[in-house]
Design a protein around this motif. Structure first.
Motif, PDB file in Angstrom:
ATOM      1  N   ASP A   1       1.446  41.099  -2.453  1.00  0.00           N
ATOM      2  CA  ASP A   1       2.721  41.476  -3.055  1.00  0.00           C
ATOM      3  C   ASP A   1       3.031  40.599  -4.264  1.00  0.00           C
ATOM      4  OD1 ASP A   1       3.055  43.357  -1.092  1.00  0.00           O
ATOM      5  OD2 ASP A   1       4.373  42.122   0.141  1.00  0.00           O
ATOM      6  N   ALA A   2       2.856  39.299  -4.079  1.00  0.00           N
ATOM      7  CA  ALA A   2       3.213  38.349  -5.135  1.00  0.00           C
ATOM      8  C   ALA A   2       2.386  38.586  -6.392  1.00  0.00           C
ATOM      9  CB  ALA A   2       3.028  36.918  -4.634  1.00  0.00           C
TER      10      ALA A   2
ATOM     11  N   LEU B   1       2.927  43.098 -12.833  1.00  0.00           N
ATOM     12  CA  LEU B   1       3.936  44.025 -13.362  1.00  0.00           C
ATOM     13  C   LEU B   1       4.922  43.311 -14.270  1.00  0.00           C
ATOM     14  CD1 LEU B   1       4.666  46.181 -10.188  1.00  0.00           C
ATOM     15  CD2 LEU B   1       3.459  46.907 -12.254  1.00  0.00           C
ATOM     16  N   SER B   2       5.260  42.071 -13.947  1.00  0.00           N
ATOM     17  CA  SER B   2       6.187  41.322 -14.807  1.00  0.00           C
ATOM     18  C   SER B   2       5.556  41.037 -16.168  1.00  0.00           C
ATOM     19  CB  SER B   2       6.611  40.016 -14.129  1.00  0.00           C
ATOM     20  OG  SER B   2       5.522  39.118 -14.005  1.00  0.00           O
TER      21      SER B   2
ATOM     22  N   PHE C   1      15.822  33.277  -3.306  1.00  0.00           N
ATOM     23  CA  PHE C   1      15.115  32.003  -3.256  1.00  0.00           C
ATOM     24  C   PHE C   1      16.088  30.849  -3.055  1.00  0.00           C
ATOM     25  CE2 PHE C   1      11.348  34.121  -4.850  1.00  0.00           C
ATOM     26  CZ  PHE C   1      10.324  33.344  -4.346  1.00  0.00           C
ATOM     27  N   GLY C   2      17.236  30.913  -3.742  1.00  0.00           N
ATOM     28  CA  GLY C   2      18.224  29.841  -3.590  1.00  0.00           C
ATOM     29  C   GLY C   2      18.739  29.725  -2.168  1.00  0.00           C
ATOM     30  N   ARG C   3      18.959  30.858  -1.537  1.00  0.00           N
ATOM     31  CA  ARG C   3      19.426  30.842  -0.148  1.00  0.00           C
ATOM     32  C   ARG C   3      18.386  30.227   0.771  1.00  0.00           C
ATOM     33  NH1 ARG C   3      20.004  36.067   3.708  1.00  0.00           N
ATOM     34  NH2 ARG C   3      17.794  36.039   3.196  1.00  0.00           N
ATOM     35  N   ASP C   4      17.110  30.599   0.563  1.00  0.00           N
ATOM     36  CA  ASP C   4      16.047  30.059   1.419  1.00  0.00           C
ATOM     37  C   ASP C   4      15.835  28.568   1.181  1.00  0.00           C
ATOM     38  OD1 ASP C   4      15.623  32.484   2.631  1.00  0.00           O
ATOM     39  OD2 ASP C   4      13.961  33.059   1.324  1.00  0.00           O
TER      40      ASP C   4
ATOM     41  N   GLY D   1       7.787  37.237 -11.795  1.00  0.00           N
ATOM     42  CA  GLY D   1       6.450  37.079 -11.239  1.00  0.00           C
ATOM     43  C   GLY D   1       6.080  35.645 -10.943  1.00  0.00           C
ATOM     44  N   ALA D   2       6.661  34.712 -11.721  1.00  0.00           N
ATOM     45  CA  ALA D   2       6.299  33.302 -11.548  1.00  0.00           C
ATOM     46  C   ALA D   2       7.101  32.612 -10.457  1.00  0.00           C
ATOM     47  CB  ALA D   2       6.498  32.562 -12.873  1.00  0.00           C
ATOM     48  N   MET D   3       8.164  33.235  -9.980  1.00  0.00           N
ATOM     49  CA  MET D   3       9.076  32.560  -9.055  1.00  0.00           C
ATOM     50  C   MET D   3       8.353  32.079  -7.793  1.00  0.00           C
ATOM     51  SD  MET D   3      12.394  31.845  -8.972  1.00  0.00           S
ATOM     52  CE  MET D   3      13.105  33.127 -10.007  1.00  0.00           C
ATOM     53  N   ARG D   4       7.585  32.927  -7.194  1.00  0.00           N
ATOM     54  CA  ARG D   4       6.908  32.546  -5.954  1.00  0.00           C
ATOM     55  C   ARG D   4       5.897  31.432  -6.191  1.00  0.00           C
ATOM     56  NH1 ARG D   4       5.717  33.466  -0.877  1.00  0.00           N
ATOM     57  NH2 ARG D   4       3.561  33.425  -0.152  1.00  0.00           N
TER      58      ARG D   4
END
Length: 276
Positions: free
Chosen positions: A147-148, A154-155, A233-236, A170-173
């Motif tokens: 998925d990542a 795609l990004s 992401f911030g919540r996690d 796309g880079a966040m993960r």
């Protein structure tokens, strides 16, 4: 006069040792090799140009090596793994088409079709794993990393027209994964979350819609998707910070751990940069 009978001791007969049980032949290698062959066939069908062809071939060989190492202890892939492996092949096709598009070739509608099929199959492998009773941590990681990478590719496609800021999706993960290597407690298991899964689906769908170019103001949609991703992401991260503090010696502890540390600072493994 009869001769007295002579008693003889029984002679122990040594039977030949049974041969050791033969280990089952590994079928994982042929499965991955077949996926590479299908990848090459897909590249020939899509005709993404020379740049796309080079990217597709490198992707196929790299994925073969990575998956061969990640599944080295598996005799064969499970039913859900086969579905995810099909998504790996489709993602390679998307990567090739994006590379071709960035160099003046490729076909936008072929990209949208292949990426859409990969997103549809994303909802299939989990159901197959649950129905066949073959769910595993490795399979979940396999699914997440596929998925990542699809979202990353795609990004890149959307960033070509909407701006470099789209690459943040796309880079966040991978940025989170880099932080997890520096701070191992970020690799702790997160609680299941429907919202997290929904946000992940939104990213893929939004990027495919934006790549098609048929929706006006698609940049606004992509910006909203990025906002949702930052929130997720911030919540996690906030949950992981609280968990890490609670697991420290002398901390308040975590409910359900009975005083044991559950910091989650386990060693990183292939296909497992983060637990997210």
């Amino acid at each position: 006069m009869t001769r007295p009978a002579t008693l003889t001791r029984p002679v122990a007969v040594r039977l030949p040792a049974a041969p050791p049980p033969r280990r089952p032949r590994l079928t994982r290698g042929p499965e991955l090799a077949a996926a590479v062959a299908v990848q090459f066939a897909l590249l020939a069908l899509l005709r993404p140009g020379y740049a796309g062809l080079a990217v597709g071939v490198l992707y196929a060989l790299a994925s073969w090596g990575i998956l061969g190492r990640a599944f080295r202890r598996r005799r064969t892939l499970g039913p859900a793994d086969h579905v995810t492996l099909a998504r790996v092949v489709l993602t390679g096709g998307v990567a090739a088409l994006v590379a071709g598009h960035l160099t003046g070739g490729g076909n936008t509608w072929a990209l949208v079709a292949v990426a859409s099929l990969a997103l549809v199959l994303d909802g299939v492998d989990g159901q197959v794993a649950r129905r066949t009773g073959t769910a595993s941590r490795l399979g979940a990681r396999f699914d997440m990393e596929t998925d990542a990478f699809l979202v990353l590719v795609l990004s890149v496609e959307v960033a070509w027209s909407a701006g470099a800021w789209v690459l943040a999706i796309g880079a966040m993960r991978y940025l989170f994964g880099a932080a997890a290597w520096a701070a191992p407690w970020l690799r702790a298991d997160l609680p299941p979350s429907v919202a997290r899964k929904a946000v992940a689906v939104v990213q893929g769908v939004t990027l495919v819609v934006a790549a098609s170019g048929v929706v006006p103001l698609s940049g606004v949609l992509v910006g909203a998707a990025l906002g949702l991703l930052l929130w997720s992401f911030g919540r996690d991260v906030l949950w992981l910070v609280r968990r890490h503090r609670a697991a420290r010696p002398g901390g308040p502890g975590i409910r359900g751990t009975r005083g044991r540390s559950t910091d989650g600072a386990r060693g990183a493994r292939l296909l497992d940069p983060v637990a997210r």
